[in-house]
Design a protein around this motif. Structure first.
Motif, mmCIF file in Angstrom:
data_model
loop_
_atom_site.group_PDB
_atom_site.id
_atom_site.type_symbol
_atom_site.label_atom_id
_atom_site.label_comp_id
_atom_site.label_asym_id
_atom_site.label_seq_id
_atom_site.Cartn_x
_atom_site.Cartn_y
_atom_site.Cartn_z
ATOM 1 N N GLY A 32 6.889 -16.528 4.511
ATOM 2 C CA GLY A 32 8.260 -16.079 4.707
ATOM 3 C C GLY A 32 8.536 -14.735 4.066
ATOM 4 O O GLY A 32 7.819 -14.301 3.154
ATOM 5 N N LEU A 33 9.597 -14.077 4.528
ATOM 6 C CA LEU A 33 9.941 -12.757 4.000
ATOM 7 C C LEU A 33 10.309 -12.808 2.521
ATOM 8 O O LEU A 33 10.082 -11.842 1.785
ATOM 9 C CB LEU A 33 11.109 -12.171 4.794
ATOM 10 N N SER A 34 10.873 -13.910 2.070
ATOM 11 C CA SER A 34 11.276 -14.005 0.665
ATOM 12 C C SER A 34 10.071 -13.998 -0.281
ATOM 13 O O SER A 34 10.207 -13.694 -1.468
ATOM 14 C CB SER A 34 12.108 -15.264 0.426
ATOM 15 N N ALA A 35 8.901 -14.335 0.251
ATOM 16 C CA ALA A 35 7.682 -14.343 -0.569
ATOM 17 C C ALA A 35 7.015 -12.981 -0.633
ATOM 18 O O ALA A 35 6.027 -12.795 -1.357
ATOM 19 C CB ALA A 35 6.682 -15.366 -0.010
ATOM 20 N N LEU A 36 7.564 -12.030 0.098
ATOM 21 C CA LEU A 36 6.964 -10.701 0.172
ATOM 22 C C LEU A 36 7.410 -9.869 -1.027
ATOM 23 O O LEU A 36 8.467 -9.239 -1.021
ATOM 24 C CB LEU A 36 7.372 -10.025 1.489
ATOM 25 N N THR A 37 6.589 -9.904 -2.087
ATOM 26 C CA THR A 37 6.875 -9.177 -3.324
ATOM 27 C C THR A 37 5.717 -8.254 -3.656
ATOM 28 O O THR A 37 4.625 -8.351 -3.074
ATOM 29 C CB THR A 37 7.084 -10.143 -4.501
ATOM 30 N N LEU A 38 5.970 -7.374 -4.611
ATOM 31 C CA LEU A 38 4.932 -6.446 -5.055
ATOM 32 C C LEU A 38 3.703 -7.203 -5.552
ATOM 33 O O LEU A 38 2.565 -6.893 -5.181
ATOM 34 C CB LEU A 38 5.508 -5.567 -6.174
ATOM 35 N N ARG A 39 3.930 -8.214 -6.375
ATOM 36 C CA ARG A 39 2.818 -8.987 -6.928
ATOM 37 C C ARG A 39 2.076 -9.774 -5.842
ATOM 38 O O ARG A 39 0.850 -9.907 -5.895
ATOM 39 C CB ARG A 39 3.328 -9.943 -8.007
ATOM 40 N N ALA A 40 2.814 -10.291 -4.888
ATOM 41 C CA ALA A 40 2.177 -11.077 -3.832
ATOM 42 C C ALA A 40 1.243 -10.214 -2.987
ATOM 43 O O ALA A 40 0.125 -10.624 -2.649
ATOM 44 C CB ALA A 40 3.239 -11.716 -2.943
ATOM 45 N N VAL A 41 1.693 -9.018 -2.659
ATOM 46 C CA VAL A 41 0.849 -8.109 -1.868
ATOM 47 C C VAL A 41 -0.376 -7.702 -2.674
ATOM 48 O O VAL A 41 -1.505 -7.700 -2.167
ATOM 49 C CB VAL A 41 1.652 -6.864 -1.436
ATOM 50 N N ALA A 42 -0.161 -7.370 -3.942
ATOM 51 C CA ALA A 42 -1.273 -6.961 -4.797
ATOM 52 C C ALA A 42 -2.301 -8.081 -4.924
ATOM 53 O O ALA A 42 -3.523 -7.849 -4.839
ATOM 54 C CB ALA A 42 -0.755 -6.562 -6.175
ATOM 55 N N SER A 43 -1.828 -9.298 -5.127
ATOM 56 C CA SER A 43 -2.729 -10.438 -5.259
ATOM 57 C C SER A 43 -3.492 -10.689 -3.973
ATOM 58 O O SER A 43 -4.680 -11.010 -3.998
ATOM 59 C CB SER A 43 -1.930 -11.689 -5.632
ATOM 60 N N ARG A 44 -2.805 -10.507 -2.836
ATOM 61 C CA ARG A 44 -3.437 -10.775 -1.544
ATOM 62 C C ARG A 44 -4.635 -9.860 -1.300
ATOM 63 O O ARG A 44 -5.636 -10.275 -0.717
ATOM 64 C CB ARG A 44 -2.394 -10.609 -0.443
ATOM 65 N N ILE A 45 -4.554 -8.600 -1.750
ATOM 66 C CA ILE A 45 -5.643 -7.658 -1.476
ATOM 67 C C ILE A 45 -6.489 -7.344 -2.710
ATOM 68 O O ILE A 45 -7.428 -6.539 -2.646
ATOM 69 C CB ILE A 45 -5.104 -6.350 -0.869
ATOM 70 N N GLY A 46 -6.159 -7.987 -3.849
ATOM 71 C CA GLY A 46 -6.993 -7.852 -5.033
ATOM 72 C C GLY A 46 -6.884 -6.521 -5.743
ATOM 73 O O GLY A 46 -7.894 -5.974 -6.207
ATOM 74 N N THR A 48 -3.963 -3.906 -8.298
ATOM 75 C CA THR A 48 -2.857 -4.007 -9.245
ATOM 76 C C THR A 48 -1.523 -3.747 -8.537
ATOM 77 O O THR A 48 -1.471 -2.995 -7.555
ATOM 78 C CB THR A 48 -3.001 -2.979 -10.379
ATOM 79 N N PRO A 49 -0.434 -4.332 -9.030
ATOM 80 C CA PRO A 49 0.884 -4.044 -8.460
ATOM 81 C C PRO A 49 1.215 -2.556 -8.490
ATOM 82 O O PRO A 49 1.897 -2.048 -7.600
ATOM 83 C CB PRO A 49 1.830 -4.847 -9.350
ATOM 84 N N ALA A 50 0.729 -1.860 -9.506
ATOM 85 C CA ALA A 50 1.008 -0.428 -9.620
ATOM 86 C C ALA A 50 0.433 0.339 -8.423
ATOM 87 O O ALA A 50 1.048 1.304 -7.941
ATOM 88 C CB ALA A 50 0.436 0.121 -10.923
ATOM 89 N N LEU A 51 -0.733 -0.088 -7.959
ATOM 90 C CA LEU A 51 -1.345 0.600 -6.817
ATOM 91 C C LEU A 51 -0.514 0.364 -5.552
ATOM 92 O O LEU A 51 -0.288 1.286 -4.766
ATOM 93 C CB LEU A 51 -2.773 0.107 -6.597
ATOM 94 N N VAL A 52 -0.051 -0.861 -5.373
ATOM 95 C CA VAL A 52 0.798 -1.152 -4.212
ATOM 96 C C VAL A 52 2.077 -0.330 -4.296
ATOM 97 O O VAL A 52 2.537 0.245 -3.299
ATOM 98 C CB VAL A 52 1.131 -2.657 -4.142
ATOM 99 N N SER A 53 2.646 -0.249 -5.482
ATOM 100 C CA SER A 53 3.870 0.503 -5.681
ATOM 101 C C SER A 53 3.681 1.983 -5.371
ATOM 102 O O SER A 53 4.603 2.662 -4.908
ATOM 103 C CB SER A 53 4.356 0.335 -7.124
ATOM 104 N N HIS A 54 2.484 2.482 -5.611
ATOM 105 C CA HIS A 54 2.195 3.887 -5.311
ATOM 106 C C HIS A 54 2.330 4.153 -3.816
ATOM 107 O O HIS A 54 2.848 5.201 -3.405
ATOM 108 C CB HIS A 54 0.778 4.229 -5.791
#
Length: 228
Positions: A32-46, A48-54
Motif C-alpha cells: 500500500g501507499l502508506s507503507a511507502l517510506t524512505l526506510r522501506a525503499v532503502a531496505s527494499r534495495i539494500g 541507506t536511507p540517505a542514498l534514497v533521499s539523495h
C-alpha cells in the motif's frame, strides 16, 4: 534488507534512480501507499536511507509519482485488452468485466490509499485528479466512438463516463473490505450502462455472472434518448 549483491555496488545515477522507482512501485502494490517510506525503499534495495533521499528528496513527490505510474500502467493494460474488440459494445462489456474482476484488486487498493492519503498530501491529491481525469477521458473516447458509430445513444457521453466510473469505483471499494462482491454486481453496471446508452436489455451481457438476468418487479419504461 535486500541480500542482492548488486544492491550495494556503485551504480550510475540513472540506474539507481530507476531502481528506487521500481522499488517504490513494488512496495505500493505489495503493502500500500502508506507503507511507502524512505526506510522501506532503502531496505527494499539494500542501501541507506540517505542514498534514497539523495535521489528522492521529497517522499510526498515519490508517493504521488508512484501512484501515477501504477494507474497509467493500468490504463495501458486495459487499452490492450480492448484493442481486439470489433465494436464499441464489445469493448464496453470487456471493460466492465475487467475493472470489476479480482485481477484489478491490487490497483483498486492503491486507489483507495490515494483517495485517503490525498487529504493530507497535496501532491498526491493533484495526481489523483490527473489520473481520474485520464480514466474519464479514456472511457469517454470509447462512449463517444460508440455514439459516432450509432452503437450507443446518449445525450452526454462524457457525463455517462463519470457515472459509470463512480459506480465501478464504489463497488470495487466495497469489495476491497469484503462488503459485497464486485464481480457478482457487474450486472448492476451493465444495466445502468444499457439504460444510459440506449442499448437493449442484455446487450452488455447477463444480469449477473450466473448467466441469468434478474426479472424486474415492474416492466421497465421504454428508453427514449436522442442520438449523439
Amino acid at each position: 534488507m535486500s541480500t542482492d549483491p548488486s544492491a550495494s555496488r556503485r551504480k550510475a545515477p540513472i540506474e539507481r534512480a530507476a531502481e528506487i522507482t521500481r522499488a517504490a512501485r513494488e512496495i505500493a502494490l505489495d503493502e500500500g501507499l502508506s507503507a511507502l517510506t524512505l526506510r522501506a525503499v532503502a531496505s527494499r534495495i539494500g542501501v541507506t536511507p540517505a542514498l534514497v533521499s539523495h535521489y528522492q528528496p521529497s517522499m510526498d513527490s515519490l508517493v504521488a509519482s508512484t501512484f501515477g505510474a501504477i494507474v497509467a500502467a493500468e490504463i495501458g493494460e486495459v487499452a490492450e485488452e480492448l484493442a481486439p474488440c470489433e465494436t464499441a459494445v464489445a469493448a464496453l462489456q470487456t471493460l466492465i468485466d475487467t475493472l470489476l474482476g479480482p485481477e484489478r484488486s491490487t490497483v483498486t487498493a492503491v486507489w483507495l490509499d490515494a483517495w485517503s492519503l490525498g487529504r493530507r498530501h497535496p501532491a498526491l491529491a493533484v495526481e489523483v485528479g490527473v489520473q481520474m481525469d485520464a480514466w474519464q477521458a479514456f472511457l469517454a473516447v470509447l462512449l463517444n466512438t460508440g455514439c459516432a458509430r450509432g452503437e450507443f445513444r446518449a445525450i452526454d457521453p462524457d457525463a455517462v463516463a463519470w457515472q459509470l466510473l463512480a459506480i465501478i469505483d464504489g463497488l470495487n471499494a466495497h469489495a476491497i473490505v469484503r462488503y459485497g462482491h464486485a464481480r457478482r454486481l457487474r450486472g448492476l453496471v451493465r444495466t445502468v450502462a444499457e439504460h444510459e446508452l440506449g442499448l437493449r436489455s442484455g446487450a452488455l451481457g447477463p444480469g449477473d455472472d450466473s448467466g441469468r438476468r434478474p426479472e424486474p418487479d415492474h416492466p421497465p419504461a421504454p428508453i427514449t434518448v436522442p442520438v449523439c
